[in-house]
Design a protein around this motif. Structure first.
Motif, PDB file in Angstrom:
ATOM      1  N   ALA A  91      -3.343  -6.959  -8.278  1.00  0.00           N
ATOM      2  CA  ALA A  91      -4.251  -6.079  -7.542  1.00  0.00           C
ATOM      3  C   ALA A  91      -5.280  -6.882  -6.748  1.00  0.00           C
ATOM      4  O   ALA A  91      -5.617  -6.526  -5.612  1.00  0.00           O
ATOM      5  N   LYS A  92      -5.772  -7.954  -7.341  1.00  0.00           N
ATOM      6  CA  LYS A  92      -6.767  -8.784  -6.650  1.00  0.00           C
ATOM      7  C   LYS A  92      -6.189  -9.361  -5.363  1.00  0.00           C
ATOM      8  O   LYS A  92      -6.851  -9.333  -4.309  1.00  0.00           O
ATOM      9  N   ASP A  93      -4.964  -9.886  -5.437  1.00  0.00           N
ATOM     10  CA  ASP A  93      -4.342 -10.461  -4.241  1.00  0.00           C
ATOM     11  C   ASP A  93      -4.237  -9.429  -3.133  1.00  0.00           C
ATOM     12  O   ASP A  93      -4.449  -9.732  -1.953  1.00  0.00           O
ATOM     13  N   ARG A  94      -3.879  -8.196  -3.508  1.00  0.00           N
ATOM     14  CA  ARG A  94      -3.727  -7.136  -2.507  1.00  0.00           C
ATOM     15  C   ARG A  94      -5.077  -6.729  -1.924  1.00  0.00           C
ATOM     16  O   ARG A  94      -5.220  -6.573  -0.701  1.00  0.00           O
ATOM     17  N   LEU A  95      -6.083  -6.613  -2.790  1.00  0.00           N
ATOM     18  CA  LEU A  95      -7.394  -6.165  -2.336  1.00  0.00           C
ATOM     19  C   LEU A  95      -8.123  -7.230  -1.520  1.00  0.00           C
ATOM     20  O   LEU A  95      -8.824  -6.915  -0.558  1.00  0.00           O
ATOM     21  N   GLU A  96      -7.964  -8.481  -1.923  1.00  0.00           N
ATOM     22  CA  GLU A  96      -8.704  -9.554  -1.276  1.00  0.00           C
ATOM     23  C   GLU A  96      -8.375  -9.652   0.212  1.00  0.00           C
ATOM     24  O   GLU A  96      -9.238  -9.964   1.033  1.00  0.00           O
ATOM     25  N   GLU A  97      -7.134  -9.359   0.562  1.00  0.00           N
ATOM     26  CA  GLU A  97      -6.735  -9.368   1.974  1.00  0.00           C
ATOM     27  C   GLU A  97      -7.581  -8.390   2.787  1.00  0.00           C
ATOM     28  O   GLU A  97      -7.921  -8.643   3.930  1.00  0.00           O
ATOM     29  N   LEU A 102     -14.559  -8.294   5.143  1.00  0.00           N
ATOM     30  CA  LEU A 102     -15.681  -7.361   5.193  1.00  0.00           C
ATOM     31  C   LEU A 102     -16.990  -8.036   4.790  1.00  0.00           C
ATOM     32  O   LEU A 102     -18.057  -7.688   5.283  1.00  0.00           O
ATOM     33  N   PHE A 103     -16.904  -9.033   3.906  1.00  0.00           N
ATOM     34  CA  PHE A 103     -18.092  -9.593   3.279  1.00  0.00           C
ATOM     35  C   PHE A 103     -18.952 -10.400   4.253  1.00  0.00           C
ATOM     36  O   PHE A 103     -18.477 -10.939   5.234  1.00  0.00           O
ATOM     37  N   ASP A 104     -20.234 -10.469   3.901  1.00  0.00           N
ATOM     38  CA  ASP A 104     -21.232 -11.126   4.742  1.00  0.00           C
ATOM     39  C   ASP A 104     -21.060 -12.649   4.721  1.00  0.00           C
ATOM     40  O   ASP A 104     -20.669 -13.217   3.693  1.00  0.00           O
ATOM     41  N   PRO A 105     -21.342 -13.321   5.829  1.00  0.00           N
ATOM     42  CA  PRO A 105     -21.266 -14.791   5.846  1.00  0.00           C
ATOM     43  C   PRO A 105     -22.184 -15.458   4.821  1.00  0.00           C
ATOM     44  O   PRO A 105     -21.920 -16.588   4.406  1.00  0.00           O
ATOM     45  N   VAL A 194     -10.052 -11.224 -14.193  1.00  0.00           N
ATOM     46  CA  VAL A 194      -9.586 -11.819 -12.938  1.00  0.00           C
ATOM     47  C   VAL A 194     -10.136 -11.082 -11.725  1.00  0.00           C
ATOM     48  O   VAL A 194     -10.539 -11.684 -10.733  1.00  0.00           O
ATOM     49  N   ILE A 195     -10.171  -9.772 -11.818  1.00  0.00           N
ATOM     50  CA  ILE A 195     -10.574  -8.972 -10.655  1.00  0.00           C
ATOM     51  C   ILE A 195     -12.082  -8.728 -10.616  1.00  0.00           C
ATOM     52  O   ILE A 195     -12.610  -8.283  -9.593  1.00  0.00           O
ATOM     53  N   SER A 196     -12.800  -9.043 -11.696  1.00  0.00           N
ATOM     54  CA  SER A 196     -14.236  -8.745 -11.773  1.00  0.00           C
ATOM     55  C   SER A 196     -15.063  -9.388 -10.666  1.00  0.00           C
ATOM     56  O   SER A 196     -15.927  -8.723 -10.086  1.00  0.00           O
ATOM     57  N   PRO A 197     -14.866 -10.683 -10.331  1.00  0.00           N
ATOM     58  CA  PRO A 197     -15.689 -11.273  -9.260  1.00  0.00           C
ATOM     59  C   PRO A 197     -15.517 -10.577  -7.916  1.00  0.00           C
ATOM     60  O   PRO A 197     -16.490 -10.402  -7.171  1.00  0.00           O
ATOM     61  N   LEU A 198     -14.286 -10.164  -7.597  1.00  0.00           N
ATOM     62  CA  LEU A 198     -14.052  -9.469  -6.331  1.00  0.00           C
ATOM     63  C   LEU A 198     -14.761  -8.122  -6.325  1.00  0.00           C
ATOM     64  O   LEU A 198     -15.392  -7.731  -5.333  1.00  0.00           O
ATOM     65  N   LEU A 199     -14.668  -7.396  -7.431  1.00  0.00           N
ATOM     66  CA  LEU A 199     -15.343  -6.102  -7.533  1.00  0.00           C
ATOM     67  C   LEU A 199     -16.863  -6.284  -7.473  1.00  0.00           C
ATOM     68  O   LEU A 199     -17.558  -5.488  -6.841  1.00  0.00           O
ATOM     69  N   ALA A 200     -17.363  -7.339  -8.114  1.00  0.00           N
ATOM     70  CA  ALA A 200     -18.805  -7.610  -8.081  1.00  0.00           C
ATOM     71  C   ALA A 200     -19.274  -7.888  -6.659  1.00  0.00           C
ATOM     72  O   ALA A 200     -20.345  -7.425  -6.241  1.00  0.00           O
ATOM     73  N   ASN A 201     -18.481  -8.648  -5.909  1.00  0.00           N
ATOM     74  CA  ASN A 201     -18.837  -8.924  -4.516  1.00  0.00           C
ATOM     75  C   ASN A 201     -18.862  -7.652  -3.686  1.00  0.00           C
ATOM     76  O   ASN A 201     -19.737  -7.464  -2.825  1.00  0.00           O
ATOM     77  N   LEU A 202     -17.908  -6.775  -3.925  1.00  0.00           N
ATOM     78  CA  LEU A 202     -17.879  -5.504  -3.187  1.00  0.00           C
ATOM     79  C   LEU A 202     -19.108  -4.665  -3.521  1.00  0.00           C
ATOM     80  O   LEU A 202     -19.735  -4.077  -2.631  1.00  0.00           O
TER      81      LEU A 202
END
Length: 410
Positions: A91-97, A102-105, A194-202
């Protein structure tokens, strides 16, 4: 759940497995290690793919472990099973794309082509330009993420039903404590997933980054996960922005830690305001006034990063726990073989800025090696000087034996 429009392929599961394997990690609640999982790899991956693609996959409880924090307290981590880490990676690989662009510099944590060193460098440059800093601390961030707000943010950027359903299941997966008791989660995402850091960034993209860009575009900041530094021109601006950030985080069900969040004066040559707080830590580095020499050889006071006292103590504690002086049955080459991966890792990270600030650590390590030599060789038992001379002889024969000898010889 209908996944026919966006099927989960066997290739997706295989690629996710390879990444989990590279990251290693310990066993989850089922006590199945990566090595155990690989003993019947084809069957395990097929079973996981079948459940994921049919919509029948439910994550097992997350194993809770405690690790020491730098302040002496404990941080709770959630360790998923090996199979669940692979599922999360799919799921992370799919979402990260979809999400990373979207994320800020100014968001640096857990992102491709971004690093902690870039965040530290940006912070240094902004401290040169702006006199004041808000050193932010979000109280229990990972434990207090709102599931409803998280899912609302996620639904803005993906319509893939399987992703949404599985993320919600991961958010709600129970925690298994030390005594084997299960507790349900109504908020938060466990550190260690595994997916927590991506969700936290969002989550913080909407709770903080985007809000700052819309409402305070003149303000610069660096964010690495939930570690945030905000730069302001004056104390008055800092106090005002701090209050507004506190109110903003509250609307997102987060709390600004009042005791740990502080306003710091970036004191350097040409800045003469008297203020009690003139240093802060960020990503293992301490920013404070330091003696600096420019390219023309002129000496002045700069406000720059160097390895923090906490980081030095942590490294020293690791070396102390190794009790090298008791390794009297091994040769010095074996000690170097064990130590060098750790030493090189510390040098690579903390030596990026003011490498000389680590010299004390390397001098201390050399003394530990001298103590080891006295225990190893009976002829040195009563003479530290002779043991030191012997170690210097080893250095002359092989100056690259220990990674730190490039900076501080014995």
């Amino acid at each position: 759940m209908d996944t026919r429009s966006q099927p989960i392929s066997k290739r997706m599961v295989w690629e996710a497995y390879k990444k989990v394997k590279a990251n290693r990690g310990s066993a989850g609640i089922d006590e199945v290690s990566l090595q155990d999982y690989e003993a019947n790899l084809s069957k395990n991956l097929y079973k996981l793919w079948n459940r994921l693609s049919s919509g029948s996959y439910f994550p097992p409880p997350v194993k809770e472990v405690e690790i020491p924090k730098r302040d002496g307290k404990k941080r709770k981590l959630g360790i998923p099973t090996v199979g669940d880490r692979i599922a999360q990676m799919v799921a992370k690989d799919r979402l990260e794309e979809q999400l990373d662009k979207l994320f800020d510099p100014s968001s640096y944590g857990y992102r491709k082509n971004k690093s902690a060193h870039e965040a530290v460098k940006s912070c240094q440059q902004n401290c040169w330009q702006y006199n004041w800093v808000i050193d932010m601390d979000i109280k229990g961030f990972f434990d207090n993420i709102s599931h409803d707000l998280m899912m609302k943010a996620l639904m803005k950027h993906t319509k893939e039903r399987w992703v949404l359903i599985y993320v919600e299941r991961w958010l709600k997966a129970p925690i298994c404590g030390k005594m084997g008791t299960l507790s349900q989660r109504e908020k938060g995402t466990p550190q260690g997933g595994v997916i927590s850091p991506l969700l936290a960034n969002l989550y913080l993209h909407y709770a903080f980054d985007k809000w700052m860009r819309i409402n305070h575009p003149e303000i610069r900041f660096e964010r690495y996960a939930d570690d945030v530094v905000v730069h302001c021109k004056s104390y008055e601006d800092s106090a005002r922005i701090k209050l507004l950030i506190k109110e903003r985080l509250a609307t997102c069900q987060l709390t600004l830690h009042e005791e740990k969040t502080k306003i710091v004066y970036c004191k350097k040559s040409g800045r003469d305001i008297k203020y009690p707080l003139v240093s802060f830590d960020f990503l293992g580095y301490e920013f404070k006034p330091r003696r600096t020499i420019d390219r023309r050889g002129r000496i002045f006071t700069g406000f720059n990063p160097g390895i923090s006292a906490k980081s030095r103590k942590r490294i020293n504690d690791v070396l102390k726990r190794m009790s090298l002086h008791t390794w009297s049955t091994v040769e010095i080459e074996r000690i170097a073989e064990v130590l060098n991966p750790k030493l090189q890792g510390w040098i690579n990270y903390y030596g990026k800025f003011r490498k000389s600030d680590m010299d004390y650590l390397w001098s201390s390590l050399n003394l530990r090696l001298i103590k080891w030599a006295r225990r190893k060789y009976k002829r040195f038992k009563g003479s530290t000087r002779q043991a030191a001379d012997w170690l210097r002889g080893v250095y002359r024969m092989n100056q690259n034996l220990f990674a730190h000898w490039k900076f501080v010889s014995p």
